[in-house]
Design an enzyme around this catalytic site. Structure first.
Site, short mmCIF file in Angstrom:
data_model
loop_
_atom_site.label_atom_id
_atom_site.label_comp_id
_atom_site.label_asym_id
_atom_site.label_seq_id
_atom_site.Cartn_x
_atom_site.Cartn_y
_atom_site.Cartn_z
N ASP A 35 1.19 -1.29 -0.22
CA ASP A 35 0.06 0.19 -0.26
C ASP A 35 0.83 1.05 -0.15
OD1 ASP A 35 -3.17 0.21 0.92
OD2 ASP A 35 -2.03 2.27 0.71
N ASP A 55 4.65 2.44 -4.53
CA ASP A 55 3.31 3.79 -4.86
C ASP A 55 3.04 3.45 -6.19
OD1 ASP A 55 1.99 5.80 -6.56
OD2 ASP A 55 2.97 7.12 -6.25
N SER A 119 -16.44 -1.52 -10.57
CA SER A 119 -17.80 -1.44 -9.45
C SER A 119 -18.84 -0.74 -10.09
CB SER A 119 -16.97 -0.08 -8.56
OG SER A 119 -18.84 0.51 -8.84
N CYS A 121 -20.50 1.22 -10.04
CA CYS A 121 -20.22 2.97 -10.50
C CYS A 121 -20.02 2.86 -12.01
CB CYS A 121 -18.76 3.38 -10.52
SG CYS A 121 -19.52 3.79 -8.65
N TYR A 150 -14.40 8.15 -11.80
CA TYR A 150 -14.02 6.90 -10.90
C TYR A 150 -15.20 6.04 -12.22
CZ TYR A 150 -14.72 3.24 -7.35
OH TYR A 150 -14.42 2.22 -6.54
N LYS A 201 -22.89 9.34 12.17
CA LYS A 201 -23.86 11.10 12.79
C LYS A 201 -24.68 10.00 13.38
CE LYS A 201 -23.85 12.55 8.20
NZ LYS A 201 -24.66 13.20 6.94
N GLN A 221 -32.68 8.18 -1.92
CA GLN A 221 -32.18 7.09 -2.85
C GLN A 221 -32.06 6.13 -2.64
OE1 GLN A 221 -31.26 9.93 -1.34
NE2 GLN A 221 -29.60 10.21 -0.96
N THR A 222 -32.46 5.23 -3.48
CA THR A 222 -32.08 3.95 -3.34
C THR A 222 -30.62 2.76 -2.75
OG1 THR A 222 -32.99 3.20 -5.38
CG2 THR A 222 -34.42 3.23 -3.37
#
Ligand code: NAD
Length: 329
Positions: A35, A55, A119, A121, A150, A201, A221-222
């Site tokens: 990492d 890196d 992902s 995404c 992303y 929170k 939002q789901t």
């Protein structure tokens, strides 16, 4: 365990840290953890495991990381929750260097198996405009219109994995994770994801006695959220399977963000006044994982109930907050 050297890239992060711990539990000893973060910032550091701070955007570093590797898990990426992804598109896209250089190094060193963490995404944004979304199946990634920054990086890197498999014979496997959560991850500072942020929170409200909570967006939002244990199981099953196409690894227990808050409140035993911040990043309106394919391939799907996984996550964040620890890395 005699499987040859296993290298986990991004091992200082949330999923990578859990994966190293899980591989150790299974008896693997020839492990390398890599990492970019200094060691004291890794979420989990397992004694006895060769650990390198490198890196991985750098080609020479990737060659050092994968020397002697037989199996590679690429979980390294510059990423975070919606607050990070929507405001750092360029940083997200630069993770393409990590995957590119890792694939080149895997090829050079003759690695046999290569796992890539993609992902949800990557899915076409037009399929996610409605809160009552139809769960996303693998073919919904094309025609391509993924999350800006992303998602494009993930989709491109998926393709590169495919061509390294087709052209050079490395057994690349690609998972499309849907929102992974659990203990030992980021819970404050801007990179945290919804389950950890909501837990933080609710805990803060409980500890301070100020019974209010800010929710990003309308709360309608789901999403679906996968517990880390399911993620680890699916990841390893996929790497060792013969299934070569990108595969959803996610829960299909869809909830609204308001329902996620309901669960966290029930765990805490409080009720909070909800303040909705409509200007905050909120991502797509609806997203859920269609698990038809994973059930067909493995006769299994991620199945930890959200309430059960969130209880464990809540308890861990609660302990961290009470101990005054930092939740940002
Ligand atoms: P994480 O941020 O906790 O871990 C990623 C790790 O990569 C971090 O420790 C970071 O320091 C490291 N890293 C970043 N740049 C690096 C570099 N140049 N060289 C070496 N290391 C570098 O994230 P995570 O939740 O563990 O996610 C792991 C992978 O799974 C990522 O590829 C992510 O995009 C993907 N993913 C995660 C989720 C989720 O909900 N957690 C969902 C979809 C996909």
């Amino acid at each position: 365990m005699n499987s040859g050297k296993i290298v986990v890239c991004g091992a200082g992060g949330f999923i990578g840290g859990h994966l190293i711990a899980d591989l150790l539990r299974q008896g693997h000893r020839d492990l390398r953890a890599v990492d970019i973060k200094p060691f004291d910032e890794w979420y989990q550091r397992s004694p006895g495991v060769e650990s390198l701070q490198l890196d991985l955007q750098d080609k020479a570093a990737c060659e050092q990381a994968l020397a002697g590797a037989e199996q590679v898990y690429n979980l390294a990426a510059d990423m975070g929750g919606m607050g990070f992804i929507e405001n750092n598109r360029c940083l997200c896209m630069l993770s393409v260097l990590i995957n590119t250089h890792l694939l080149m190094a895997a090829h050079k060193h003759g690695a046999k198996k290569f796992f890539y963490a993609s992902s949800a995404c990557v899915y076409n944004a037009e399929k996610q405009v409605d809160e009552n979304v139809t769960a996303l199946k693998e073919s919904d990634a094309y025609p391509a219109m993924p999350e800006d920054g992303y998602g494009w990086e993930k989709l491109f890197s998926e393709r590169m994995c495919r061509h390294y498999r087709e052209d050079f014979g490395i057994a690349t496997r690609v998972a499309r994770y849907h929102n992974v959560y659990g203990p030992h991850g980021t819970w404050e500072g801007g990179r945290e994801k919804a389950p950890a942020a909501i837990c933080r929170k609710v805990i803060a409200a409980k500890l301070s006695g100020k019974h209010e909570i800010e929710i990003w967006g309308t709360g309608n939002q789901t999403r679906s959220f996968m517990y880390i244990d399911d993620c680890l199981k699916g990841t390893q099953m996929l790497l060792h399977s013969n299934f070569v196409e990108p595969l959803n690894i996610g829960s299909n227990e869809m909830v609204t963000i308001n329902q996620l808050v309901d669960i966290a409140e029930a765990i805490a035993g409080i009720k909070l006044k909800r303040n909705y911040n409509l200007a905050a990043p909120k991502g797509v309106n609806g997203r859920n994982s269609d698990n038809t394919l994973i059930k067909k391939v493995f006769n299994w799907e991620p199945n930890t109930r959200l309430r059960d996984g969130l209880e464990k996550t809540y308890a861990w964040i609660h302990d961290q907050m009470k101990a005054g620890k930092s939740g940002k890395h």
